[in-house]
Motif scaffolding. Structure first.
Motif, PDB file in Angstrom:
ATOM      1  N   GLU A   1       0.832  -1.201   0.000  1.00 34.96           N
ATOM      2  CA  GLU A   1       0.000   0.000   0.000  1.00 34.96           C
ATOM      3  C   GLU A   1       0.866   1.250   0.000  1.00 34.96           C
ATOM      4  OE1 GLU A   1      -3.720   1.996   2.464  1.00 34.96           O
ATOM      5  OE2 GLU A   1      -2.810   0.137   3.172  1.00 34.96           O
ATOM      6  N   GLU A   2       1.983   1.221   0.775  1.00 33.86           N
ATOM      7  CA  GLU A   2       2.885   2.368   0.808  1.00 33.86           C
ATOM      8  C   GLU A   2       3.494   2.612  -0.565  1.00 33.86           C
ATOM      9  OE1 GLU A   2       5.763   1.795   3.828  1.00 33.86           O
ATOM     10  OE2 GLU A   2       4.336   1.880   5.479  1.00 33.86           O
ATOM     11  N   GLU A   3       3.892   1.519  -1.241  1.00 32.93           N
ATOM     12  CA  GLU A   3       4.474   1.661  -2.576  1.00 32.93           C
ATOM     13  C   GLU A   3       3.443   2.227  -3.548  1.00 32.93           C
ATOM     14  OE1 GLU A   3       5.970  -2.089  -3.753  1.00 32.93           O
ATOM     15  OE2 GLU A   3       7.597  -2.114  -2.281  1.00 32.93           O
ATOM     16  N   ASP A   4       2.177   1.776  -3.441  1.00 36.74           N
ATOM     17  CA  ASP A   4       1.133   2.281  -4.326  1.00 36.74           C
ATOM     18  C   ASP A   4       0.887   3.756  -4.086  1.00 36.74           C
ATOM     19  OD1 ASP A   4       0.723  -0.131  -5.586  1.00 36.74           O
ATOM     20  OD2 ASP A   4      -0.795  -0.801  -4.146  1.00 36.74           O
ATOM     21  N   ASP A   5       0.903   4.183  -2.793  1.00 41.45           N
ATOM     22  CA  ASP A   5       0.699   5.586  -2.482  1.00 41.45           C
ATOM     23  C   ASP A   5       1.822   6.433  -3.053  1.00 41.45           C
ATOM     24  OD1 ASP A   5      -1.659   5.087  -1.216  1.00 41.45           O
ATOM     25  OD2 ASP A   5      -0.808   5.035   0.810  1.00 41.45           O
ATOM     26  N   GLU A   6       3.066   5.904  -3.014  1.00 38.68           N
ATOM     27  CA  GLU A   6       4.192   6.644  -3.559  1.00 38.68           C
ATOM     28  C   GLU A   6       4.057   6.790  -5.067  1.00 38.68           C
ATOM     29  OE1 GLU A   6       7.741   4.720  -2.371  1.00 38.68           O
ATOM     30  OE2 GLU A   6       7.538   5.226  -0.254  1.00 38.68           O
ATOM     31  N   SER A   7       3.628   5.705  -5.752  1.00 43.25           N
ATOM     32  CA  SER A   7       3.472   5.777  -7.200  1.00 43.25           C
ATOM     33  C   SER A   7       2.356   6.740  -7.580  1.00 43.25           C
ATOM     34  CB  SER A   7       3.194   4.391  -7.786  1.00 43.25           C
ATOM     35  OG  SER A   7       1.937   3.909  -7.360  1.00 43.25           O
ATOM     36  N   ALA A   8       1.349   6.867  -6.693  1.00 48.39           N
ATOM     37  CA  ALA A   8       0.273   7.817  -6.977  1.00 48.39           C
ATOM     38  C   ALA A   8       0.793   9.238  -6.987  1.00 48.39           C
ATOM     39  CB  ALA A   8      -0.854   7.684  -5.933  1.00 48.39           C
ATOM     40  N   GLY A   9       1.943   9.474  -6.311  1.00 50.50           N
ATOM     41  CA  GLY A   9       2.523  10.803  -6.285  1.00 50.50           C
ATOM     42  C   GLY A   9       2.989  11.275  -7.642  1.00 50.50           C
ATOM     43  N   ASP A  10       3.129  10.364  -8.618  1.00 48.87           N
ATOM     44  CA  ASP A  10       3.550  10.734  -9.954  1.00 48.87           C
ATOM     45  C   ASP A  10       2.358  11.004 -10.860  1.00 48.87           C
ATOM     46  OD1 ASP A  10       6.226  10.419  -9.270  1.00 48.87           O
ATOM     47  OD2 ASP A  10       6.184   8.281  -9.740  1.00 48.87           O
ATOM     48  N   SER A  11       1.155  11.008 -10.322  1.00 44.30           N
ATOM     49  CA  SER A  11      -0.043  11.175 -11.137  1.00 44.30           C
ATOM     50  C   SER A  11      -0.049  12.531 -11.835  1.00 44.30           C
ATOM     51  CB  SER A  11      -1.281  11.039 -10.246  1.00 44.30           C
ATOM     52  OG  SER A  11      -2.442  11.262 -10.994  1.00 44.30           O
ATOM     53  N   SER A  12      -0.509  12.521 -13.085  1.00 43.43           N
ATOM     54  CA  SER A  12      -0.575  13.748 -13.874  1.00 43.43           C
ATOM     55  C   SER A  12      -1.644  13.573 -14.939  1.00 43.43           C
ATOM     56  CB  SER A  12       0.779  14.041 -14.523  1.00 43.43           C
ATOM     57  OG  SER A  12       1.137  12.984 -15.403  1.00 43.43           O
ATOM     58  N   ILE A  13      -1.979  14.653 -15.608  1.00 47.74           N
ATOM     59  CA  ILE A  13      -2.876  14.584 -16.752  1.00 47.74           C
ATOM     60  C   ILE A  13      -2.189  15.229 -17.952  1.00 47.74           C
ATOM     61  CG2 ILE A  13      -5.074  14.468 -15.518  1.00 47.74           C
ATOM     62  CD1 ILE A  13      -5.350  17.476 -15.843  1.00 47.74           C
ATOM     63  N   SER A  14      -2.473  14.676 -19.127  1.00 47.84           N
ATOM     64  CA  SER A  14      -1.920  15.226 -20.367  1.00 47.84           C
ATOM     65  C   SER A  14      -2.939  16.165 -20.997  1.00 47.84           C
ATOM     66  CB  SER A  14      -1.574  14.106 -21.343  1.00 47.84           C
ATOM     67  OG  SER A  14      -0.559  13.279 -20.812  1.00 47.84           O
ATOM     68  N   LEU A  15      -2.443  17.261 -21.540  1.00 42.56           N
ATOM     69  CA  LEU A  15      -3.298  18.261 -22.162  1.00 42.56           C
ATOM     70  C   LEU A  15      -2.818  18.539 -23.585  1.00 42.56           C
ATOM     71  CD1 LEU A  15      -3.182  20.949 -19.308  1.00 42.56           C
ATOM     72  CD2 LEU A  15      -4.851  19.108 -19.511  1.00 42.56           C
ATOM     73  N   LYS A  16      -3.757  18.676 -24.492  1.00 41.43           N
ATOM     74  CA  LYS A  16      -3.446  19.206 -25.818  1.00 41.43           C
ATOM     75  C   LYS A  16      -4.216  20.500 -25.954  1.00 41.43           C
ATOM     76  CE  LYS A  16      -3.512  18.238 -30.779  1.00 41.43           C
ATOM     77  NZ  LYS A  16      -3.873  17.273 -31.846  1.00 41.43           N
ATOM     78  N   VAL A  17      -3.497  21.604 -26.031  1.00 42.76           N
ATOM     79  CA  VAL A  17      -4.113  22.922 -26.089  1.00 42.76           C
ATOM     80  C   VAL A  17      -4.010  23.440 -27.520  1.00 42.76           C
ATOM     81  CG1 VAL A  17      -4.163  25.241 -25.111  1.00 42.76           C
ATOM     82  CG2 VAL A  17      -3.350  23.322 -23.709  1.00 42.76           C
ATOM     83  N   VAL A  18      -5.160  23.741 -28.119  1.00 39.45           N
ATOM     84  CA  VAL A  18      -5.196  24.235 -29.501  1.00 39.45           C
ATOM     85  C   VAL A  18      -5.756  25.658 -29.482  1.00 39.45           C
ATOM     86  CG1 VAL A  18      -6.062  23.866 -31.833  1.00 39.45           C
ATOM     87  CG2 VAL A  18      -5.570  21.893 -30.349  1.00 39.45           C
ATOM     88  N   VAL A  19      -4.975  26.597 -29.998  1.00 38.78           N
ATOM     89  CA  VAL A  19      -5.378  27.994 -30.080  1.00 38.78           C
ATOM     90  C   VAL A  19      -5.520  28.340 -31.558  1.00 38.78           C
ATOM     91  CG1 VAL A  19      -4.837  30.375 -29.465  1.00 38.78           C
ATOM     92  CG2 VAL A  19      -4.099  28.502 -27.967  1.00 38.78           C
TER      93      VAL A  19
END
Length: 272
Positions: free
Chosen positions: A156-174
């Motif tokens: 569980e500790e290892e899973d919580d640590e890996s969750a710290g790398d969570s991010s979202i990808s964005l494609k921004v079109v102007v």
């Protein structure tokens, strides 16, 4: 998702030129000429980047239950756990002055944000959070069994640590009514947004005609003041930390919703 790289810090800008064309590595530091942006953005792959610790609403924990060895039972258990998690999930309200319209279609893996800005159209395609593996939900009984209890805690500790790398990808079109459009590929963490790539996309006169336009340098090869200006460009159009942090939580919830829909489709199929 270079010959010249640049990094920025609150006190200075650093410009590095790879050896070869000029006979050796050259590093120059500029004094503090600017203040950090209100929403910290930086060029991706910066040499001085530091790990970012995040909190994810999805916690990893391996489950034990009555569904083992029985596909229908296992699916029922997984759907039940995910639904209970979803029912207890409190979605935060959109931040003040959130400028985008959210277009969220069921069954899709992305959400689209739209807004107008002066004579421009802004569209942001937001992907599912970058988590390790599919969503896993807390085991309600919380009980370990004997010698495996300690190992479960470590997992569980290892899973919580890996969750710290969570991010979202964005494609921004102007885009504007005429002329080219700008496309940014970004990664949004809790504490910063990175620009991974930027393209100027020309409108093609003939559909299907193959061309090979010059795409420009890598983003990190741009002069530091140009990078800083493009960060500000995105911030003015609504790509800020408050907006992306809200969308991170929104996408975690959507991921759970889509996971439940997918599990129910699988359950319906195997029960036919």
């Amino acid at each position: 998702m270079a010959l010249v790289s640049a990094t920025a810090s609150p006190t200075s800008l650093h410009l590095s030129i790879a050896s070869g064309a000029v006979g050796g590595a050259v590093t120059c530091s500029l004094p503090q000429l600017w203040r950090p942006l209100a929403a910290p953005l930086r060029a991706a792959k910066g040499a001085n980047s530091t790990p970012v610790v995040l909190e994810s609403k999805v916690k990893g924990k391996k489950k034990k239950g009555s569904g083992a060895g029985n596909l229908a039972g296992a699916l029922d258990l997984e759907i039940k756990d995910a639904q209970e998690y979803l029912d207890s999930d409190e979605q935060e309200p959109a931040p003040e002055n959130f400028p985008f319209e959210i277009i969220d279609e069921e069954g899709m893996s992305v959400v689209i944000l739209k807004r107008g800005y002066k004579d421009e159209k802004i569209e942001v395609i937001v992907s599912m959070p970058n988590l390790e593996g599919p969503p896993e939900f807390d085991d309600e009984d919380g009980e370990g069994d004997g010698e495996n209890a300690g190992k479960d805690d470590e997992d569980e500790e290892e899973d919580d640590e890996s969750a710290g790398d969570s991010s979202i990808s964005l494609k921004v079109v102007v885009s504007k009514d005429s002329g080219p459009k700008l496309e940014f590929t970004c990664t949004a963490f809790r504490e910063e947004i990175t620009i991974d790539d930027m393209l100027i996309v020309e409108k093609t006169e003939v559909e299907g005609e193959e061309k090979f336009p010059y795409e420009g340098p890598e983003f990190t090869e741009l002069p530091p003041n140009v990078q800083k200006g493009l960060f500000k460009f995105l911030e003015q159009r609504g790509v800020t930390l408050s907006a992306t942090n809200y969308m991170h939580d929104y996408m975690v919830t959507k991921q759970t919703q889509e996971y439940i829909r997918w599990m129910r489709k699988l359950k319906d199929f195997v029960k036919q």
